[in-house]
Design a protein around this motif. Structure first.
Motif, mmCIF file in Angstrom:
data_model
loop_
_atom_site.group_PDB
_atom_site.id
_atom_site.type_symbol
_atom_site.label_atom_id
_atom_site.label_comp_id
_atom_site.label_asym_id
_atom_site.label_seq_id
_atom_site.Cartn_x
_atom_site.Cartn_y
_atom_site.Cartn_z
ATOM 1 N N TRP A 215 -54.048 -26.003 41.711
ATOM 2 C CA TRP A 215 -53.896 -24.537 41.597
ATOM 3 C C TRP A 215 -55.299 -23.969 41.404
ATOM 4 O O TRP A 215 -55.821 -23.955 40.295
ATOM 5 C CB TRP A 215 -53.007 -24.238 40.397
ATOM 6 C CG TRP A 215 -51.952 -23.196 40.603
ATOM 7 C CD1 TRP A 215 -51.977 -21.913 40.100
ATOM 8 C CD2 TRP A 215 -50.703 -23.316 41.296
ATOM 9 N NE1 TRP A 215 -50.824 -21.260 40.464
ATOM 10 C CE2 TRP A 215 -50.030 -22.091 41.196
ATOM 11 C CE3 TRP A 215 -50.094 -24.343 42.019
ATOM 12 C CZ2 TRP A 215 -48.780 -21.853 41.759
ATOM 13 C CZ3 TRP A 215 -48.853 -24.124 42.587
ATOM 14 C CH2 TRP A 215 -48.209 -22.891 42.456
ATOM 15 N N ALA B 19 -47.632 -22.549 38.151
ATOM 16 C CA ALA B 19 -47.378 -23.894 38.694
ATOM 17 C C ALA B 19 -46.458 -24.672 37.757
ATOM 18 O O ALA B 19 -45.526 -25.360 38.193
ATOM 19 C CB ALA B 19 -48.695 -24.640 38.865
ATOM 20 N N TRP C 287 -52.606 -23.107 46.108
ATOM 21 C CA TRP C 287 -51.522 -23.129 45.111
ATOM 22 C C TRP C 287 -50.501 -24.153 45.612
ATOM 23 O O TRP C 287 -49.453 -23.790 46.171
ATOM 24 C CB TRP C 287 -50.866 -21.745 44.998
ATOM 25 C CG TRP C 287 -51.785 -20.659 44.543
ATOM 26 C CD1 TRP C 287 -52.304 -20.482 43.289
ATOM 27 C CD2 TRP C 287 -52.292 -19.557 45.328
ATOM 28 N NE1 TRP C 287 -53.095 -19.350 43.255
ATOM 29 C CE2 TRP C 287 -53.100 -18.776 44.481
ATOM 30 C CE3 TRP C 287 -52.138 -19.168 46.672
ATOM 31 C CZ2 TRP C 287 -53.751 -17.623 44.931
ATOM 32 C CZ3 TRP C 287 -52.787 -18.030 47.115
ATOM 33 C CH2 TRP C 287 -53.585 -17.278 46.246
ATOM 34 N N GLY D 262 -47.929 -21.223 46.630
ATOM 35 C CA GLY D 262 -47.252 -20.841 45.390
ATOM 36 C C GLY D 262 -45.741 -20.984 45.451
ATOM 37 O O GLY D 262 -45.033 -20.349 44.670
#
Ligand code: NAP
Length: 307
Positions: free
Chosen positions: A143, A172, A229, A245
């Protein structure tokens, strides 16, 4: 029934996500804002929360989009006044504060929701289902983002209680704790603190795990250029990668799903459901990992950081 809601803190995330998500959800009417410096066109604004709570007994729900440091006092005031409360992530600056809010909500008979917006990323449920019957051999969280790009001038993030790089890192951890079939805990951590700051700019975490399974997280706020991410999980049945993400899912390099952004829309749907059913949702697992990383973390001092 349409519930009246007040949004507190008209800053970056309020404008980017909360305001459009409330406007698009027929369960909610934005009845007031609480902001010391800003306002929203056509919406009554109050400079302080006590003043708003006094003036608007018809507002059932308060959503707090302020930094973690002042959050407790605002949440307590809203709960004491018998209002439902929705908390941005992280839900507070310490676990004890959040437990106190949960107890108060219970005493007052109102709903409280510790939101984790990254858990609402489109591919997170698919990852959880795919992993449920697999044997995990390795988990790697990467991340890495540019704090100057995502948090320009936000000094609170480097102040005590601001969590530093754990502010994005906890996203995360919120995904990890949602998709893993079993719980893990932090075994060790190395935290890099800029010479002139009180919170870390980078962190490496090792999680305790079953023998032979390596589980690590690397957070860094100094990444310029492409942002990362990603969560990579090696299993007995292939390699899962959640990237962007949680918006993109690949299995063995093949894209399985690439979703669109419904994160905050889902949070406001869930809050409406909680208020409707009289329930609360206070899963603090991501925050426990952050607290443990601070407790167990070895401190390294790195170059001073200036925005
Ligand atoms: P921000 O823009 O720096 O601050 C939000 C607003 O909070 C400010 O505009 C201010 O509103 C109010 N505020 C700031 N300090 C305060 C204080 N000491 N007391 C009372 N109010 C204060 O922060 P943000 O980026 O929106 O982040 C807010 C929360 O959302 C954080 O917990 C963050 O982790 C979370 N979040 C942020 C993002 C993001 O991309 N930025 C994404 C997801 C979640 P007024 O001037 O209107 O009073």
């Amino acid at each position: 029934m349409v519930e009246k809601i007040a949004l507190v803190g008209i800053g970056k995330i309020a404008r980017d996500q909360h305001l459009p998500s409330i406007a698009a959800n027929p369960d909610w009417e934005l009845a007031a804002t609480v902001s010391r410096h800003a306002s929203v066109d056509g919406v009554e604004n109050h400079a302080g929360i006590e003043e708003m709570l006094e003036a608007r007994p018809d507002i059932s729900t308060v959503s707090l989009a302020i930094p973690p440091q002042p959050r407790f006092a605002y949440a307590r005031a809203a709960l004491e006044a018998g209002r439902h409360v929705m908390l941005e992530k992280p839900p507070g600056q310490s676990l004890a504060e959040i437990h106190a809010l949960e107890n108060l909500a219970w005493k007052k008979g109102v709903s409280i929701y510790a939101t984790w917006h990254s858990r609402e990323a489109d591919c997170v449920p698919n990852a959880r289902i795919w992993l449920a019957d697999k044997q995990i051999r390795r988990l790697t969280i990467t991340w890495k983002e540019d704090v100057r790009r995502w948090h320009p001038g936000q000094e609170w993030i480097f102040e005590p209680g601001g969590l530093g790089v754990f502010d994005p890192g906890i996203n995360a951890l919120s995904i990890m704790t949602e998709i893993l079939p079993w719980p893990v805990h932090v075994e060790s951590a190395v935290l890099q603190f800029p010479d002139n700051r009180d919170t870390p700019i980078a962190a490496d975490i090792v999680f305790a795990n079953p023998p032979g399974v390596e589980m690590t997280a690397a957070f860094d706020w100094r990444q310029e250029g492409p942002q990362t991410w990603d969560i990579d999980i090696e299993t007995d049945a292939g390699h899962l990668r959640l990237s962007s993400g949680g918006a993109k899912l690949e299995i063995d390099g093949e894209t399985v799903k690439e979703g669109s952004d419904h994160e905050y829309a889902n949070l406001y749907k869930r809050m409406a459901a909680l208020v409707g059913s009289g329930e609360s949702d206070m899963d603090l697992a991501p925050m426990v990992h952050v607290a443990d990383a601070f407790t167990l973390g070895k401190r390294q001092v790195v170059d001073a950081f200036h925005f």
